[in-house]
Design a protein around this motif. Sequence first.
Motif, PDB file in Angstrom:
ATOM      1  N   ALA A   1       0.920  -1.159   0.169  1.00 25.53           N
ATOM      2  CA  ALA A   1      -0.064  -0.054  -0.033  1.00 25.53           C
ATOM      3  C   ALA A   1       0.884   1.293  -0.083  1.00 25.53           C
ATOM      4  O   ALA A   1       0.564   2.053  -0.888  1.00 25.53           O
ATOM      5  N   PHE A   2       1.976   1.195   0.887  1.00 23.74           N
ATOM      6  CA  PHE A   2       3.064   2.337   0.887  1.00 23.74           C
ATOM      7  C   PHE A   2       3.397   2.600  -0.542  1.00 23.74           C
ATOM      8  O   PHE A   2       3.684   3.756  -0.900  1.00 23.74           O
ATOM      9  N   LYS A   3       3.651   1.503  -1.240  1.00 25.02           N
ATOM     10  CA  LYS A   3       4.494   1.546  -2.547  1.00 25.02           C
ATOM     11  C   LYS A   3       3.497   2.303  -3.561  1.00 25.02           C
ATOM     12  O   LYS A   3       3.874   3.190  -3.952  1.00 25.02           O
ATOM     13  N   VAL A   4       2.359   1.896  -3.472  1.00 27.85           N
ATOM     14  CA  VAL A   4       1.249   2.383  -4.463  1.00 27.85           C
ATOM     15  C   VAL A   4       1.056   3.953  -4.190  1.00 27.85           C
ATOM     16  O   VAL A   4       1.234   4.584  -4.886  1.00 27.85           O
ATOM     17  N   PHE A   5       0.807   4.226  -2.853  1.00 27.85           N
ATOM     18  CA  PHE A   5       0.582   5.530  -2.658  1.00 27.85           C
ATOM     19  C   PHE A   5       1.765   6.489  -2.624  1.00 27.85           C
ATOM     20  O   PHE A   5       1.793   7.542  -3.283  1.00 27.85           O
ATOM     21  N   LEU A   6       2.739   5.981  -2.206  1.00 22.27           N
ATOM     22  CA  LEU A   6       4.087   7.015  -2.338  1.00 22.27           C
ATOM     23  C   LEU A   6       4.718   7.107  -4.017  1.00 22.27           C
ATOM     24  O   LEU A   6       5.087   8.179  -4.408  1.00 22.27           O
ATOM     25  N   LEU A   7       4.576   6.084  -4.636  1.00 25.54           N
ATOM     26  CA  LEU A   7       4.981   6.131  -6.334  1.00 25.54           C
ATOM     27  C   LEU A   7       3.931   7.135  -6.877  1.00 25.54           C
ATOM     28  O   LEU A   7       4.410   8.022  -7.763  1.00 25.54           O
ATOM     29  N   VAL A   8       2.780   6.998  -6.440  1.00 23.44           N
ATOM     30  CA  VAL A   8       1.687   8.009  -7.049  1.00 23.44           C
ATOM     31  C   VAL A   8       1.889   9.367  -6.585  1.00 23.44           C
ATOM     32  O   VAL A   8       2.021  10.508  -7.507  1.00 23.44           O
ATOM     33  N   ALA A   9       2.347   9.655  -5.460  1.00 21.59           N
ATOM     34  CA  ALA A   9       2.611  10.826  -4.945  1.00 21.59           C
ATOM     35  C   ALA A   9       3.937  11.350  -5.598  1.00 21.59           C
ATOM     36  O   ALA A   9       4.073  12.458  -5.877  1.00 21.59           O
ATOM     37  N   SER A  10       4.941  10.481  -5.767  1.00 27.00           N
ATOM     38  CA  SER A  10       6.022  10.879  -6.235  1.00 27.00           C
ATOM     39  C   SER A  10       5.936  11.166  -7.640  1.00 27.00           C
ATOM     40  O   SER A  10       6.509  12.355  -8.290  1.00 27.00           O
TER      41      SER A  10
ATOM     42  N   LEU B  35       4.202   0.295 -12.088  1.00 25.28           N
ATOM     43  CA  LEU B  35       3.892   1.653 -11.664  1.00 25.28           C
ATOM     44  C   LEU B  35       4.717   2.547 -12.329  1.00 25.28           C
ATOM     45  O   LEU B  35       4.293   3.764 -12.720  1.00 25.28           O
ATOM     46  N   LEU B  36       6.061   2.287 -12.292  1.00 31.38           N
ATOM     47  CA  LEU B  36       6.929   3.156 -13.305  1.00 31.38           C
ATOM     48  C   LEU B  36       6.773   3.479 -14.575  1.00 31.38           C
ATOM     49  O   LEU B  36       6.570   4.550 -14.968  1.00 31.38           O
ATOM     50  N   VAL B  37       6.249   2.546 -15.055  1.00 26.50           N
ATOM     51  CA  VAL B  37       5.999   2.477 -16.695  1.00 26.50           C
ATOM     52  C   VAL B  37       4.632   3.421 -16.818  1.00 26.50           C
ATOM     53  O   VAL B  37       4.546   4.329 -17.960  1.00 26.50           O
ATOM     54  N   ALA B  38       3.787   3.011 -16.066  1.00 26.63           N
ATOM     55  CA  ALA B  38       2.416   3.544 -16.001  1.00 26.63           C
ATOM     56  C   ALA B  38       2.392   5.121 -15.565  1.00 26.63           C
ATOM     57  O   ALA B  38       1.692   6.029 -16.363  1.00 26.63           O
ATOM     58  N   LEU B  39       3.195   5.567 -14.581  1.00 25.34           N
ATOM     59  CA  LEU B  39       3.111   6.829 -14.048  1.00 25.34           C
ATOM     60  C   LEU B  39       4.133   7.906 -14.399  1.00 25.34           C
ATOM     61  O   LEU B  39       3.911   8.976 -14.260  1.00 25.34           O
TER      62      LEU B  39
ATOM     63  N   PRO C 268       7.558   9.348 -16.764  1.00 32.54           N
ATOM     64  CA  PRO C 268       8.093   9.413 -18.237  1.00 32.54           C
ATOM     65  C   PRO C 268       9.092   8.372 -18.478  1.00 32.54           C
ATOM     66  O   PRO C 268       9.718   7.856 -17.739  1.00 32.54           O
ATOM     67  N   ALA C 269       9.298   8.513 -19.849  1.00 36.36           N
ATOM     68  CA  ALA C 269       9.976   7.171 -20.516  1.00 36.36           C
ATOM     69  C   ALA C 269      11.572   7.590 -20.052  1.00 36.36           C
ATOM     70  O   ALA C 269      12.265   6.479 -20.045  1.00 36.36           O
ATOM     71  N   SER C 270      12.091   8.912 -19.787  1.00 36.41           N
ATOM     72  CA  SER C 270      13.326   9.186 -19.328  1.00 36.41           C
ATOM     73  C   SER C 270      13.559   8.384 -18.014  1.00 36.41           C
ATOM     74  O   SER C 270      15.027   8.133 -17.662  1.00 36.41           O
ATOM     75  N   THR C 271      12.793   7.881 -17.080  1.00 34.44           N
ATOM     76  CA  THR C 271      13.005   7.367 -16.145  1.00 34.44           C
ATOM     77  C   THR C 271      12.805   5.808 -16.070  1.00 34.44           C
ATOM     78  O   THR C 271      13.393   4.850 -15.207  1.00 34.44           O
ATOM     79  N   TRP C 272      12.662   5.090 -17.361  1.00 29.80           N
ATOM     80  CA  TRP C 272      12.545   3.760 -17.241  1.00 29.80           C
ATOM     81  C   TRP C 272      13.714   2.912 -17.247  1.00 29.80           C
ATOM     82  O   TRP C 272      13.605   1.757 -16.702  1.00 29.80           O
ATOM     83  N   PRO C 273      15.087   3.760 -17.710  1.00 21.69           N
ATOM     84  CA  PRO C 273      16.250   3.018 -17.213  1.00 21.69           C
ATOM     85  C   PRO C 273      16.276   2.298 -15.836  1.00 21.69           C
ATOM     86  O   PRO C 273      17.033   1.454 -15.716  1.00 21.69           O
ATOM     87  N   LEU C 274      15.765   3.002 -14.995  1.00 28.04           N
ATOM     88  CA  LEU C 274      15.625   2.538 -13.407  1.00 28.04           C
ATOM     89  C   LEU C 274      15.248   1.190 -13.301  1.00 28.04           C
ATOM     90  O   LEU C 274      15.360   0.806 -12.378  1.00 28.04           O
ATOM     91  N   LEU C 275      14.368   0.538 -14.392  1.00 25.88           N
ATOM     92  CA  LEU C 275      13.976  -0.821 -14.193  1.00 25.88           C
ATOM     93  C   LEU C 275      15.105  -1.710 -14.018  1.00 25.88           C
ATOM     94  O   LEU C 275      14.995  -2.800 -13.462  1.00 25.88           O
ATOM     95  N   GLY C 276      16.370  -1.435 -14.400  1.00 27.33           N
ATOM     96  CA  GLY C 276      17.487  -2.178 -14.026  1.00 27.33           C
ATOM     97  C   GLY C 276      17.770  -2.226 -12.861  1.00 27.33           C
ATOM     98  O   GLY C 276      18.448  -3.226 -12.538  1.00 27.33           O
ATOM     99  N   LEU C 277      17.616  -1.399 -12.185  1.00 27.80           N
ATOM    100  CA  LEU C 277      17.781  -1.655 -10.436  1.00 27.80           C
ATOM    101  C   LEU C 277      17.010  -2.715  -9.882  1.00 27.80           C
ATOM    102  O   LEU C 277      17.510  -3.196  -9.030  1.00 27.80           O
ATOM    103  N   LEU C 278      16.007  -2.929 -10.600  1.00 22.88           N
ATOM    104  CA  LEU C 278      15.067  -3.888  -9.908  1.00 22.88           C
ATOM    105  C   LEU C 278      15.799  -5.368  -9.687  1.00 22.88           C
ATOM    106  O   LEU C 278      15.867  -6.128  -8.920  1.00 22.88           O
TER     107      LEU C 278
END
Length: 463
Positions: free
Chosen positions: A267-276, A352-356, A358-368
């Motif tokens: 729940a925190f993940k969804v809420f804070l990623l939306v807020a971010s 959530l990253l892809v949906a919320l 911009p595409a400039s942040t998608w390289p962060l998927l490599g951190l997962l």
Amino acid sequence: MADQHRPGTLGHYVPYLLGRHLRAGAWPPEIGKRAILVLLGLLAVVYGLGFGHMLGNHDLSATLRANFLLGLYGTVFTSTLLVDFVPSYRPVQRLLPDHFPVSGRRSAELAFLLDLISLRRLLLGVFLAALACVPGQQRVALLGVALLLGATALSFGLRWLLTWGRGRRHPLVAAYAAVLALAGAWLTLAATKSLTGPLAAGLPWLVALLPLGLLAGQVAGLGPQFLNRNLVRPALDTAESQWLARLSPEWKAYLRKTWPALSMGLAFKVFLLVASSVMQAKHGSDSSRSIFYLVFLPVISFTYANNNLYGYLYSLTLNELQRLGLTSRLLVLYLRLAVPVLLLDCLLSAVLLVALFPASTWPLLGLLPLSAGVFLALGLWGSLSKAKPVYKNLDLMNMRNNASTLMNILTLATAATLYFMPWWWVRAGLAVSIMLTAVVPVRRLLSNHGPQRRQLHHRLQSM
């Protein structure tokens, strides 16, 4: 003497029960917990005074002041309301036995007073008291106290009806739901700057006072039925029992202990990623970096649960140690439970990253994938070398103590390093180095390492 104990009064039980409940919540017998509570109280005082002086600053714009007030009121109302539901549900109980010469209405009033005494409400009360000491901020603090009392009344009345079997169909349930809808509408309209004039000033007071009025009517009408035989905590529903019956024994034991922390983390993940995402859209890419990595990476599931997985399953682990010692079965147990939770966490972050964002942040998927391997290694180290038995289901007070502090600090520091490090080759090197250290606990598990087996057995048997 007869007048002091006439039926329908609480007599000398009130100060005794209130004092005992207050001491249990605000002054526990352990010295360490007392020190933590004193520190939290001092921080609440400092924050209250600082917040009051900030609101009184004449250079503060009206828009910014309104945003700060909305944040204060929304935090007080929602946190006070949710403390009894998340991460664990707290049913309403009558403190005195039914045969005591005390009416149901008086018992309900006492239960509400004792419901006010919780750590979060006490700290919020200290914060608001400090805020009231700042000149010119008494009205702000007064509304905050009213919202605190209103949210507590809403929580108490709703849980009373849910605990009372026949209360789920009572019209007051719909009335409390209407108050919740009104509170949501107030927060939404205030956040979008759609409230002006008398409505902006009167709506929060209406949200605060309506639950108190509803609870007063509930005590007057349903008070005589406030008896222990009517306030039965419902057992597991058949649907939930059937769902648990399909799981293996280790999954049953794991979820019964950890589901509050895991669900709250999601729940925190969804809420804070939306807020971010909202903060990034309004204020730029650097405005939410301080909280983004904590919820984007699977930090919470490890710091609250999987860094001490053998401690949560201490009975299964002890049985395995006494029968066979350290074997591959314990390693398989860790992977069978930690990996699915980790994959779900990472999948939700990716979606959530892809949906919320911009595409400039998608390289962060490599951190997962990097963080997944790192946290699995650290979690195995913590579960094997720093295990501590967890005897109770998680609640808000003891979640931070249910895993090794050292391993949690290492997890947080590693997550921050992986996120803020600008060079991917350094990130990959660090992740591989930490993952290679997992060879040590894996070899100890597979070879039935004597000192490690005795240490784990001793830790899991300690109180």
